[in-house]
Design a protein around this motif. Structure first.
Motif, PDB file in Angstrom:
ATOM      1  N   LYS A   1       0.820  -1.207   0.000  1.00  0.00           N
ATOM      2  CA  LYS A   1       0.000   0.000   0.000  1.00  0.00           C
ATOM      3  C   LYS A   1       0.857   1.260   0.000  1.00  0.00           C
ATOM      4  O   LYS A   1       2.073   1.213   0.014  1.00  0.00           O
ATOM      5  N   GLY A   2       0.163   2.402   0.014  1.00  0.00           N
ATOM      6  CA  GLY A   2       0.840   3.683  -0.119  1.00  0.00           C
ATOM      7  C   GLY A   2       1.281   4.290   1.202  1.00  0.00           C
ATOM      8  O   GLY A   2       1.187   3.683   2.274  1.00  0.00           O
ATOM      9  N   GLN A   3       1.736   5.539   1.105  1.00  0.00           N
ATOM     10  CA  GLN A   3       2.319   6.207   2.264  1.00  0.00           C
ATOM     11  C   GLN A   3       1.296   6.469   3.370  1.00  0.00           C
ATOM     12  O   GLN A   3       1.654   6.482   4.554  1.00  0.00           O
ATOM     13  N   GLY A   4       0.042   6.653   3.031  1.00  0.00           N
ATOM     14  CA  GLY A   4      -0.978   6.852   4.055  1.00  0.00           C
ATOM     15  C   GLY A   4      -1.114   5.635   4.961  1.00  0.00           C
ATOM     16  O   GLY A   4      -1.266   5.761   6.186  1.00  0.00           O
ATOM     17  N   HIS A   5      -1.056   4.440   4.359  1.00  0.00           N
ATOM     18  CA  HIS A   5      -1.132   3.206   5.153  1.00  0.00           C
ATOM     19  C   HIS A   5       0.114   3.058   6.020  1.00  0.00           C
ATOM     20  O   HIS A   5       0.035   2.663   7.183  1.00  0.00           O
ATOM     21  N   LEU A   6       1.273   3.376   5.459  1.00  0.00           N
ATOM     22  CA  LEU A   6       2.513   3.279   6.226  1.00  0.00           C
ATOM     23  C   LEU A   6       2.505   4.259   7.404  1.00  0.00           C
ATOM     24  O   LEU A   6       2.950   3.924   8.505  1.00  0.00           O
ATOM     25  N   LEU A   7       2.007   5.466   7.162  1.00  0.00           N
ATOM     26  CA  LEU A   7       1.954   6.468   8.223  1.00  0.00           C
ATOM     27  C   LEU A   7       1.031   6.009   9.344  1.00  0.00           C
ATOM     28  O   LEU A   7       1.348   6.170  10.539  1.00  0.00           O
ATOM     29  N   ALA A   8      -0.112   5.428   8.994  1.00  0.00           N
ATOM     30  CA  ALA A   8      -1.038   4.935  10.013  1.00  0.00           C
ATOM     31  C   ALA A   8      -0.376   3.838  10.846  1.00  0.00           C
ATOM     32  O   ALA A   8      -0.447   3.844  12.079  1.00  0.00           O
ATOM     33  N   MET A   9       0.300   2.914  10.199  1.00  0.00           N
ATOM     34  CA  MET A   9       0.968   1.832  10.923  1.00  0.00           C
ATOM     35  C   MET A   9       2.070   2.349  11.834  1.00  0.00           C
ATOM     36  O   MET A   9       2.321   1.800  12.911  1.00  0.00           O
ATOM     37  N   SER A  10       2.757   3.392  11.401  1.00  0.00           N
ATOM     38  CA  SER A  10       3.875   3.912  12.186  1.00  0.00           C
ATOM     39  C   SER A  10       3.433   4.466  13.535  1.00  0.00           C
ATOM     40  O   SER A  10       4.260   4.705  14.408  1.00  0.00           O
ATOM     41  N   GLU A  11       2.122   4.647  13.725  1.00  0.00           N
ATOM     42  CA  GLU A  11       1.599   5.187  14.982  1.00  0.00           C
ATOM     43  C   GLU A  11       1.079   4.100  15.929  1.00  0.00           C
ATOM     44  O   GLU A  11       0.577   4.419  17.012  1.00  0.00           O
ATOM     45  N   ARG A  12       1.196   2.828  15.545  1.00  0.00           N
ATOM     46  CA  ARG A  12       0.712   1.750  16.411  1.00  0.00           C
ATOM     47  C   ARG A  12       1.454   1.754  17.747  1.00  0.00           C
ATOM     48  O   ARG A  12       2.634   2.113  17.813  1.00  0.00           O
ATOM     49  N   PRO A  13       0.791   1.329  18.826  1.00  0.00           N
ATOM     50  CA  PRO A  13       1.451   1.314  20.138  1.00  0.00           C
ATOM     51  C   PRO A  13       2.711   0.460  20.158  1.00  0.00           C
ATOM     52  O   PRO A  13       3.678   0.780  20.838  1.00  0.00           O
ATOM     53  N   THR A  14       2.697  -0.636  19.402  1.00  0.00           N
ATOM     54  CA  THR A  14       3.887  -1.477  19.275  1.00  0.00           C
ATOM     55  C   THR A  14       4.050  -1.893  17.817  1.00  0.00           C
ATOM     56  O   THR A  14       3.053  -2.064  17.103  1.00  0.00           O
ATOM     57  N   LEU A  15       5.285  -2.048  17.401  1.00  0.00           N
ATOM     58  CA  LEU A  15       5.576  -2.481  16.033  1.00  0.00           C
ATOM     59  C   LEU A  15       6.744  -3.465  16.054  1.00  0.00           C
ATOM     60  O   LEU A  15       7.831  -3.116  16.534  1.00  0.00           O
ATOM     61  N   PRO A  16       6.555  -4.669  15.535  1.00  0.00           N
ATOM     62  CA  PRO A  16       7.653  -5.635  15.502  1.00  0.00           C
ATOM     63  C   PRO A  16       8.647  -5.324  14.387  1.00  0.00           C
ATOM     64  O   PRO A  16       8.357  -4.564  13.463  1.00  0.00           O
ATOM     65  N   VAL A  17       9.814  -5.941  14.466  1.00  0.00           N
ATOM     66  CA  VAL A  17      10.884  -5.630  13.523  1.00  0.00           C
ATOM     67  C   VAL A  17      10.518  -5.998  12.083  1.00  0.00           C
ATOM     68  O   VAL A  17      10.965  -5.337  11.137  1.00  0.00           O
ATOM     69  N   GLY A  18       9.714  -7.053  11.918  1.00  0.00           N
ATOM     70  CA  GLY A  18       9.336  -7.428  10.559  1.00  0.00           C
ATOM     71  C   GLY A  18       8.573  -6.343   9.838  1.00  0.00           C
ATOM     72  O   GLY A  18       8.672  -6.190   8.616  1.00  0.00           O
ATOM     73  N   VAL A  19       7.814  -5.548  10.601  1.00  0.00           N
ATOM     74  CA  VAL A  19       7.034  -4.453  10.017  1.00  0.00           C
ATOM     75  C   VAL A  19       7.910  -3.213   9.833  1.00  0.00           C
ATOM     76  O   VAL A  19       7.877  -2.567   8.784  1.00  0.00           O
ATOM     77  N   THR A  20       8.715  -2.885  10.840  1.00  0.00           N
ATOM     78  CA  THR A  20       9.529  -1.672  10.730  1.00  0.00           C
ATOM     79  C   THR A  20      10.583  -1.787   9.638  1.00  0.00           C
ATOM     80  O   THR A  20      10.941  -0.787   9.025  1.00  0.00           O
ATOM     81  N   ASP A  21      11.063  -3.006   9.383  1.00  0.00           N
ATOM     82  CA  ASP A  21      12.018  -3.174   8.284  1.00  0.00           C
ATOM     83  C   ASP A  21      11.422  -2.683   6.965  1.00  0.00           C
ATOM     84  O   ASP A  21      12.088  -2.004   6.175  1.00  0.00           O
ATOM     85  N   VAL A  22      10.157  -3.019   6.733  1.00  0.00           N
ATOM     86  CA  VAL A  22       9.491  -2.621   5.485  1.00  0.00           C
ATOM     87  C   VAL A  22       9.177  -1.125   5.505  1.00  0.00           C
ATOM     88  O   VAL A  22       9.360  -0.420   4.502  1.00  0.00           O
ATOM     89  N   ILE A  23       8.712  -0.624   6.644  1.00  0.00           N
ATOM     90  CA  ILE A  23       8.352   0.793   6.732  1.00  0.00           C
ATOM     91  C   ILE A  23       9.561   1.679   6.470  1.00  0.00           C
ATOM     92  O   ILE A  23       9.484   2.666   5.722  1.00  0.00           O
ATOM     93  N   VAL A  24      10.706   1.347   7.070  1.00  0.00           N
ATOM     94  CA  VAL A  24      11.908   2.162   6.880  1.00  0.00           C
ATOM     95  C   VAL A  24      12.382   2.094   5.427  1.00  0.00           C
ATOM     96  O   VAL A  24      12.867   3.089   4.882  1.00  0.00           O
ATOM     97  N   ARG A  25      12.208   0.949   4.802  1.00  0.00           N
ATOM     98  CA  ARG A  25      12.652   0.803   3.413  1.00  0.00           C
ATOM     99  C   ARG A  25      11.743   1.545   2.439  1.00  0.00           C
ATOM    100  O   ARG A  25      12.224   2.163   1.484  1.00  0.00           O
ATOM    101  N   ARG A  26      10.421   1.544   2.675  1.00  0.00           N
ATOM    102  CA  ARG A  26       9.483   2.099   1.705  1.00  0.00           C
ATOM    103  C   ARG A  26       8.932   3.479   2.082  1.00  0.00           C
ATOM    104  O   ARG A  26       8.395   4.186   1.235  1.00  0.00           O
ATOM    105  N   GLY A  27       9.048   3.845   3.345  1.00  0.00           N
ATOM    106  CA  GLY A  27       8.395   5.067   3.800  1.00  0.00           C
ATOM    107  C   GLY A  27       9.059   6.332   3.303  1.00  0.00           C
ATOM    108  O   GLY A  27      10.271   6.371   3.080  1.00  0.00           O
TER     109      GLY A  27
END
Length: 360
Positions: free
Chosen positions: A117-143
């Motif tokens: 998905k696009g940057q809006g979805h990534l931005l929403a996920m980045s605000e979750r109370p907790t984020l595991p490394v599998g998710v942050t790896d993708v967010i940092v690469r694509r965000g």
């Protein structure tokens, strides 16, 4: 618990063969029934609602799905298949609340959404109370820049070694991100050293000033490892050759803004200081101290008082950071606006004060 037949006669037929309008109406009624009693439902009851709603909710209007997603995002026992189905929607107003806070969205769904998905979805996920490394790896690469800054500032986000390396690499040309990453409590000493090694001196100072006492000691240690203990020969500059070069330009009638701009673009610090000294009638030591200060303001004042254009002032700001580094777009735009608002008369009064102080 016979939810279907007791609520809507012929529900099975509606799910399988009903037109969108009938399915949407059935989804609305069953959703309201679930939301009204969610606190009392057991897991088998939630599963029953889940199986029915996943086949009906896609037929509702966007406004209805937005309202449902908002209410489901706050429930710990929300129907899991339905929640993960809505979290995958392209419409960010539907997916956003669930990606932002729903505990029912599972990690595989987050990773899938982060990859597709696009940057809006990534931005929403980045605000979750907790984020595991599998998710942050993708967010940092694509965000984009905003997304990466947001996830770096999320204390509940966890980063792998790969994720931290990517964050630090992106921080090289983003002072705000450098400060955000540098303040993280889980940043190890090797990562702090790597972060500082790629940052500008002015960003290092800001990070040090904002750090807790324990982190300040770690920053000092990292800087000693990067550049060694400061030596007198390293902190004293020889301006004599630059003074002679500037004097020659002056005698030839070639000491002007174009010459200063060329020196700044070539990162010839001593020549820039000597030229500014000649143009402003302030001592070299005064100019050197102003340029090496914490803020861009003295550069703006010198530029306005001596009649420089913004392009030259910008080049002097970049000069302060050192070769290969540039200020963030936010910092440079703020400096430009401040420069445009600065009255020449005000700048000249400040310059006169500096000249008086140096004489005293």
């Amino acid at each position: 618990m016979a939810v279907g037949p007791s609520l809507i006669p012929g529900l099975d037929d509606i799910v399988k063969n009903g037109d969108p309008r009938r399915r949407a109406e059935a989804a609305r009624k069953i959703s309201e029934l679930f939301l009204a009693g969610a606190a009392q439902f057991r897991s088998q009851h939630v599963d029953l609602f889940d199986g029915i709603l996943t086949g009906l909710v896609p037929y509702t209007e966007i406004a209805a799905r937005v309202a449902l997603a908002e209410r489901l995002s706050a429930l710990g026992n929300a129907p899991p298949a339905l929640v993960n189905q809505l979290a995958r929607e392209d419409e960010i107003s539907v997916a956003g609340p669930l990606l932002r806070r729903s505990p029912a969205v599972v990690e595989p769904t987050l990773i899938e959404v982060a990859r597709r998905k696009g940057q809006g979805h990534l931005l929403a996920m980045s605000e979750r109370p907790t984020l595991p490394v599998g998710v942050t790896d993708v967010i940092v690469r694509r965000g984009d820049r905003e997304v990466v800054r947001r996830v770096a500032g999320n204390a509940g986000a966890q980063f792998s070694q790969t994720g931290y390396s990517a964050l630090i690499k992106r921080a090289c040309d983003d002072g705000v991100l450098t400060l955000t990453v540098g303040r993280r409590d889980d940043l190890g000493a090797p990562q702090l050293k790597e972060l500082l090694a790629g940052s500008a001196e002015i960003v290092r100072r800001r990070l040090f000033e904002a750090a807790k006492p324990g982190k300040k000691a770690a920053i000092n240690q990292a800087m000693v490892e990067i550049i060694g203990a400061p030596k007198a020969s390293e902190i004293r500059r020889d301006f004599a050759p630059a003074q002679r070069a500037i004097l020659s330009l002056h005698h030839a009638g070639e000491l002007d803004e174009a010459a200063l701009l060329n020196f700044a673009k070539a990162h010839k610090y001593e020549e820039c200081v000597a030229a500014l000294s000649a143009l402003s009638a302030a001592r070299i030591a005064t100019i050197d101290r102003l340029l090496m200060g914490e803020r861009h303001d003295p550069v703006l004042i010198l530029g306005r008082a001596t009649g420089l254009e913004w392009a030259t002032v910008r080049a002097l700001i970049v000069l302060r950071l050192g070769p290969g580094r540039v200020p963030s777009a936010t910092d440079i735009e703020r400096a430009r606006l401040n420069f445009e608002r600065l009255a020449a008369s005000t700048a000249q009064r400040v310059l006169s004060f500096w000249q008086t102080r140096q004489t005293a």
